[in-house]
Design an enzyme around this catalytic site. Structure first.
Site, PDB file in Angstrom:
ATOM      1  N   ASN A  18       0.871  -1.178   0.000  1.00 29.10           N
ATOM      2  CA  ASN A  18       0.000   0.000   0.000  1.00 29.10           C
ATOM      3  C   ASN A  18       0.911   1.233   0.000  1.00 29.10           C
ATOM      4  O   ASN A  18       1.451   1.617   1.034  1.00 29.10           O
ATOM      5  CB  ASN A  18      -0.888  -0.051   1.249  1.00 29.10           C
ATOM      6  CG  ASN A  18      -1.864   1.106   1.314  1.00 29.10           C
ATOM      7  OD1 ASN A  18      -1.823   2.017   0.496  1.00 29.10           O
ATOM      8  ND2 ASN A  18      -2.739   1.062   2.296  1.00 29.10           N
ATOM      9  N   ARG A  98      -2.545  -1.881  -3.547  1.00 23.62           N
ATOM     10  CA  ARG A  98      -3.647  -0.929  -3.495  1.00 23.62           C
ATOM     11  C   ARG A  98      -3.328   0.178  -4.486  1.00 23.62           C
ATOM     12  O   ARG A  98      -2.282   0.825  -4.390  1.00 23.62           O
ATOM     13  CB  ARG A  98      -3.777  -0.352  -2.096  1.00 23.62           C
ATOM     14  CG  ARG A  98      -4.851   0.692  -2.012  1.00 23.62           C
ATOM     15  CD  ARG A  98      -4.949   1.258  -0.630  1.00 23.62           C
ATOM     16  NE  ARG A  98      -6.036   2.214  -0.590  1.00 23.62           N
ATOM     17  CZ  ARG A  98      -6.091   3.225   0.256  1.00 23.62           C
ATOM     18  NH1 ARG A  98      -5.134   3.384   1.152  1.00 23.62           N
ATOM     19  NH2 ARG A  98      -7.094   4.049   0.240  1.00 23.62           N
ATOM     20  N   HIS A 186     -12.181   4.573  -1.191  1.00 28.06           N
ATOM     21  CA  HIS A 186     -12.251   3.652  -0.043  1.00 28.06           C
ATOM     22  C   HIS A 186     -13.022   2.378  -0.406  1.00 28.06           C
ATOM     23  O   HIS A 186     -13.585   1.715   0.471  1.00 28.06           O
ATOM     24  CB  HIS A 186     -12.927   4.311   1.189  1.00 28.06           C
ATOM     25  CG  HIS A 186     -12.103   5.399   1.823  1.00 28.06           C
ATOM     26  ND1 HIS A 186     -12.639   6.598   2.222  1.00 28.06           N
ATOM     27  CD2 HIS A 186     -10.789   5.465   2.120  1.00 28.06           C
ATOM     28  CE1 HIS A 186     -11.688   7.365   2.738  1.00 28.06           C
ATOM     29  NE2 HIS A 186     -10.550   6.699   2.678  1.00 28.06           N
ATOM     30  N   ARG A 246      -8.159  17.537   4.789  1.00 28.06           N
ATOM     31  CA  ARG A 246      -8.828  17.869   3.518  1.00 28.06           C
ATOM     32  C   ARG A 246     -10.183  18.522   3.795  1.00 28.06           C
ATOM     33  O   ARG A 246     -10.870  18.139   4.733  1.00 28.06           O
ATOM     34  CB  ARG A 246      -9.045  16.598   2.684  1.00 28.06           C
ATOM     35  CG  ARG A 246      -7.770  16.062   2.081  1.00 28.06           C
ATOM     36  CD  ARG A 246      -8.008  14.735   1.391  1.00 28.06           C
ATOM     37  NE  ARG A 246      -7.318  13.663   2.077  1.00 28.06           N
ATOM     38  CZ  ARG A 246      -7.593  12.364   1.921  1.00 28.06           C
ATOM     39  NH1 ARG A 246      -8.549  11.983   1.101  1.00 28.06           N
ATOM     40  NH2 ARG A 246      -6.912  11.462   2.580  1.00 28.06           N
ATOM     41  N   GLU A 384      -8.568  -3.541   4.641  1.00 30.85           N
ATOM     42  CA  GLU A 384      -8.391  -3.386   3.190  1.00 30.85           C
ATOM     43  C   GLU A 384      -7.299  -4.317   2.660  1.00 30.85           C
ATOM     44  O   GLU A 384      -7.393  -4.835   1.549  1.00 30.85           O
ATOM     45  CB  GLU A 384      -8.026  -1.926   2.879  1.00 30.85           C
ATOM     46  CG  GLU A 384      -9.180  -0.978   3.129  1.00 30.85           C
ATOM     47  CD  GLU A 384      -8.747   0.378   3.645  1.00 30.85           C
ATOM     48  OE1 GLU A 384      -8.183   0.437   4.761  1.00 30.85           O
ATOM     49  OE2 GLU A 384      -8.979   1.377   2.964  1.00 30.85           O
TER      50      GLU A 384
END
Ligand code: ADP
Length: 405
Positions: A18, A98, A186, A246, A384
């Site tokens: 990742n 990922r 996501h 963000r 994940e």
């Protein structure tokens, strides 16, 4: 340099990667033991003096160190040099990655060859901060391990089932055709939750579920019958909820104003929206929810309340997307670890029929609502990396085809 070591006695393993902008996280999984996690770790601070840390499945630290790591390829070379590290040869079966942006064309993971990598690289213009590190890692692994298969798993793929009204902006079709769409992100986390519902929350597994992935990046997903039908994130991972740094959804006019009135450059606006807004910008205190919850500063209180308000507001919007709601799931850093945020969101959602069980919430659930609550809410830890390991195994070790009779 490439080597093949056939003398290794370590069990066959898959390595999940990742790659973030300045980090490379990894996990090693054992396909012959039900994808048990063998070790996980990270190189953090890539671009300078980086820290390496690897932890075995039992929790004990096996490798630590400081290295000068100018880029992601150099991080891989550090890992390659470790004895019994994630890149131990001989027993290495495959790499799974990922990749944040898969564009409109990828609705499933792919095995990566030169052509597939070229297509992923072409998507970098849609995700300039996110895709390049993954591409760099895949390319360097192709060079170091040319015979080991690689699989790319996209955060956008799970959302390709959105209907047109959720997949578009109200802009001319020509721009949609060029790729200006609401992709959603996501997706690997939502895919994990959709799969886990059958066991963890069977009464809502086939229903209309709003899932809140609340980490330093935060988004929400409308899951109907286990499929994504809408998401709070759109063209980029800037959209929707306020996040650690963000902004979340912002009137596009604000960006015009910053450019016209303050003469900010594109790079300044980008840095601002990704790094200086969200909880950090609003509070002026921190991007970390733990620090905000502990702070007495009035703007820290406002930032937490703003976050809770927008999670609850988005829940209403996503329930409307599905024509109703049968359950709610919290996941990721804040969702899994903050009983206070969960309680405040669920109290705001009491009008929909959620009655929180305060003790169960404090104890980490998994069910967070009282037996007499009209609707159930759960906390389910996401994974994940395990989703990537499963896809990687499926693509490199396809099951034998069943004969059709
Ligand atoms: P990422 O999006 O980087 O994968 P995570 O899902 O790990 O992030 O979430 C990280 C965030 O979770 C941290 O920034 C922090 O704000 C929040 N967090 C972690 N533990 C807690 C806690 N006990 N209470 C509140 N927030 C927490």
């Amino acid at each position: 340099m490439t080597r093949t070591d056939t003398t290794s006695t370590s069990p066959r393993h898959l390595c999940v990667m990742n790659a973030g902008s300045s980090s490379l996280k990894f996990g090693v999984y054992l396909p012959d033991e039900g994808l048990k996690l063998r070790m996980s770790g990270a190189v953090e601070g890539i671009g300078g003096a980086a820290r390496l840390r690897i932890v075995a499945a039992g929790g004990q630290e096996t490798h630590t160190g400081q290295h000068t790591v100018p880029d992601h390829a150099a991080a891989l070379r550090v890992l390659e040099g470790l004895e019994d590290g994630p890149l131990a040869r001989g027993s290495l079966m495959a790499f799974g990655h990922r990749v944040v942006h898969g564009g409109a064309e990828h609705d499933a993971p792919v095995r990566v060859d030169e052509e597939a990598l070229r297509r992923i690289e072409a998507l970098s213009s849609l995700a300039p901060l996110h895709n390049p590190p993954a591409v760099a890692v895949i390319r360097e692994l192709m060079r170091l391990f040319p015979d080991i298969p690689q699989v790319a798993c996209f955060d956008t793929a799970f959302h390709r089932s959105h209907p047109a009204v959720a997949d578009r902006f109200a802009i001319p079709d020509a721009l949609y055709q060029e790729g200006v769409r609401r992709y959603g992100f996501h997706g690997l986390s939502y895919e994990f939750i959709a799969g886990a519902l059958g066991e963890d929350a069977p009464e809502i597994a086939l229903g209309r579920v709003v899932v809140a992935h609340l980490g330093s990046g935060a988004s929400m997903c409308a899951l109907a019958g286990g499929r994504s039908v809408d998401s709070s994130m759109g063209f980029t991972a800037l959209d929707g909820l306020p996040m650690g740094t963000r902004s979340g959804s912002l009137d596009a006019g604000v960006i015009l104003w910053l450019q016209q009135q303050k003469h900010w450059s594109v790079d300044q606006v980008e840095e601002f929206l990704y790094q200086d807004c969200g909880l950090k910008g609003l509070s002026g205190v921190s991007n970390d929810m733990r620090e905000l919850l502990a702070s007495t500063a009035p703007l820290a209180h406002l930032a937490v309340e703003y976050f809770v308000y927008h999670v609850a507001r988005m829940a209403g919007a996503l329930a409307a997307s599905m024509g109703g709601i049968d359950g709610f799931v919290f996941t990721a850093g804040i969702g899994e670890r903050s009983p206070e945020i969960r309680a405040r969101v669920l109290r705001r959602l009491s009008w929909l029929g959620f009655s929180i069980d305060e003790a169960a919430n404090r104890n980490g659930g998994p069910k967070l609502t009282r037996p007499d609550s009209r609707l159930p809410a759960y906390v389910i830890p996401t994974d994940e990396e395990l989703v990537i390991a499963r896809h990687t195994q499926a693509l490199v070790q396809p099951r034998p085809a069943t004969a059709l009779v």
